[in-house]
Design an enzyme around this catalytic site. Sequence first.
Site, PDB file in Angstrom:
ATOM      1  N   LYS A 202      12.580 -21.562  14.304  1.00  0.00           N
ATOM      2  CA  LYS A 202      11.524 -22.151  14.631  1.00  0.00           C
ATOM      3  C   LYS A 202      11.229 -23.353  15.467  1.00  0.00           C
ATOM      4  CE  LYS A 202       9.710 -21.573   9.785  1.00  0.00           C
ATOM      5  NZ  LYS A 202       9.139 -22.308   8.606  1.00  0.00           N
TER       6      LYS A 202
ATOM      7  N   GLY B   2      25.568 -25.531  12.443  1.00  0.00           N
ATOM      8  CA  GLY B   2      26.074 -24.644  11.533  1.00  0.00           C
ATOM      9  C   GLY B   2      26.098 -23.184  11.922  1.00  0.00           C
TER      10      GLY B   2
END
Length: 397
Positions: free
Chosen positions: A198, A355
């Site tokens: 996003k 991550g």
Amino acid sequence: MAKFRTLDDIGDVRGKRVLVRADLNVPMQDGKVSDDTRLRAAQPTIAELADKGAIVLVLSHFGRPKGEDPMLSLSPISSALAKVLGRTVGFVTECKGPAAEQAVGLMAAGEIAVLENTRFEAGEEKNDPALVAAIAKLGDLYVNDAFSAAHRAHASTEGLAHVLPAYAGRSMQAELEHLEAALGEPERPVAAVVGGAKVSSKLDVLNNLVSKVDHLIIGGGMANTFLAAKGVDVGKSLCEHDLKETALGILAKADAARCTVHLPYDVVVAKEFKANAANRTVNVHEVGADEMILDVGPAAVEALSDALKTCRTLVWNGPLGAFELEPFDAATVALARTAAALTEAGSLVSVAGGGDTVAALNHAGVADSFSFVSTAGGAFLEWMEGKALPGVEALRA
């Protein structure tokens, strides 16, 4: 970037009590540490101080306890840390107060102990001065080696640096030096790869980078939002159509800053979001109404590789496609391998973090070939957003 104090500035530590804020917030499975990356990151600082005769007291949070919770004690992690260090590590059942003071008082030069989870204390996340003072009574010096927690102004990450002589540990130092080389005073041209689902989650990153880098490579679901904003029909792809004006604003800002934005012009599409789904590679203007874009196409990847070959510095955060699903990992893997080869050839300084990014680079088998890979999530992202990190600011010389 203003200089920060490191272990090189700390002087003689023999017999001194050194509070080391590490990040021992590691994943656990069946009561055992399942990934000791963060423990290994803490090893150089702890070992160096112990070898110089300091009494090393390790502070950390673990999980998100609401008060004391035996399931979130650092006790089992102190055993795992001992294994990584190859030496005895004690455990103190408090991180402040008379019991902790007594336990620390019995320690000899060169000994190491982990103190209990700082988040068992209500004042930790509030940076309560009373808690800061109570923990500070245990130490003579403070070392912060937890860049991954540096975006939080907590008692153990920021407060202690104002009441004790404060220094950056070796892991923190490496992180700051590499980040400075990547965005502070980088060798140009600079490229940034920003991927992920996003635009809304990376708005601050994109707005900061367009004024800092020469090439901005946008991938993942967020590329669809930019394509749609430019009038491309992206079918049923993940897309934030309500952010059209925001996306166009970022493109205009990039144009004004002479930053070249790279969006895919060929893409890999499928009708289902699953591994090995039937797929085809098409021009971005040929996406079917029932299709979704799941990766950047090979022609665009080749062009991106050519752009990277002209650059001296690369910052990478986020995958280019749905890398967790084969074959939609192809673009991320191909560009990561190009970046790794350029780094190994000495022509590119490459810094990556976050991550998903670490997982993607490991998947491509190139994490060890990048100049630096940060395991910090939120702190790395806030650094990319251009924000001051409280835990770092407190270490300024």
